[in-house]
Design a protein around this motif. Structure first.
Motif, short mmCIF file in Angstrom:
data_model
loop_
_atom_site.label_atom_id
_atom_site.label_comp_id
_atom_site.label_asym_id
_atom_site.label_seq_id
_atom_site.Cartn_x
_atom_site.Cartn_y
_atom_site.Cartn_z
N GLY A 57 0.80 -1.22 0.00
CA GLY A 57 0.00 0.00 0.00
C GLY A 57 0.83 1.27 0.00
O GLY A 57 0.29 2.37 0.01
N LEU A 58 2.15 1.13 -0.04
CA LEU A 58 3.02 2.31 0.00
C LEU A 58 3.06 3.05 -1.33
O LEU A 58 3.52 4.19 -1.38
CB LEU A 58 4.42 1.92 0.45
N ASP A 59 2.56 2.44 -2.39
CA ASP A 59 2.46 3.17 -3.66
C ASP A 59 1.53 4.36 -3.52
O ASP A 59 1.74 5.41 -4.12
CB ASP A 59 2.01 2.25 -4.80
N LEU A 60 0.50 4.23 -2.68
CA LEU A 60 -0.43 5.34 -2.45
C LEU A 60 0.21 6.44 -1.60
O LEU A 60 -0.14 7.61 -1.72
CB LEU A 60 -1.70 4.83 -1.79
N LEU A 61 1.13 6.07 -0.75
CA LEU A 61 1.83 7.03 0.11
C LEU A 61 2.91 7.78 -0.67
O LEU A 61 2.99 9.00 -0.63
CB LEU A 61 2.45 6.30 1.30
N PHE A 62 3.73 7.03 -1.41
CA PHE A 62 4.87 7.61 -2.11
C PHE A 62 4.54 8.08 -3.53
O PHE A 62 5.22 8.94 -4.06
CB PHE A 62 6.03 6.62 -2.17
N ARG A 63 3.55 7.48 -4.16
CA ARG A 63 3.16 7.82 -5.53
C ARG A 63 4.38 7.91 -6.46
O ARG A 63 4.72 8.98 -6.97
CB ARG A 63 2.36 9.11 -5.57
N PRO A 64 5.06 6.76 -6.66
CA PRO A 64 6.30 6.79 -7.45
C PRO A 64 6.06 7.22 -8.89
O PRO A 64 5.02 6.92 -9.48
CB PRO A 64 6.79 5.34 -7.38
#
Length: 123
Positions: free
Chosen positions: A104-111
């Motif tokens: 779910g860190l893609d939503l936090l970091f938005r690479p």
């Protein structure tokens, strides 16, 4: 960087550099508990940079990152935000993107795929 801030020397796992008022921490190789000693100083220094409104985590040269490495990035991001800065992440490596999605860190970091994209103003 500036007179108040010392950039850690490059390691096999991380290097830090400036582009205008942006601090870029570039991670390489395999980031896990065993390589943390080469990453911590760079993430800590970037999080405490007094003049950098943007800190970019460039995972372009990264080959592998585990949950411990992700924890280091989350911690650094929180510290940057607490000081009024913002972060961006560069990542185009499919296995790393998959791990970011799974946690779910893609939503936090938005690479984004390139450093140029990360350096663009928000909005």
């Amino acid at each position: 960087m500036n007179d108040d801030h010392v950039t850690p020397p490059p390691t096999a796992y991380a290097r830090t550099y400036r582009l205008a008022r942006t601090t870029v921490v570039e991670l390489a190789g395999e980031i896990d508990l065993g390589s943390a000693h080469g990453v911590h100083p760079h993430l800590d220094a970037a999080a405490l940079t007094p003049v950098a409104p943007l800190v970019v985590f460039n995972l372009g040269p990264l080959e592998f990152i585990d949950c411990y490495g992700l924890t280091l990035l989350v911690r650094a991001r929180r510290r940057v935000l607490d000081r009024g800065g913002r972060t961006a992440m560069v990542c185009a490596h499919p296995p790393t993107l998959r791990l970011l999605r799974m946690t779910g860190l893609d939503l936090l970091f938005r690479p984004v795929r390139t450093l140029d994209e990360a350096l663009r103003p928000p909005g």
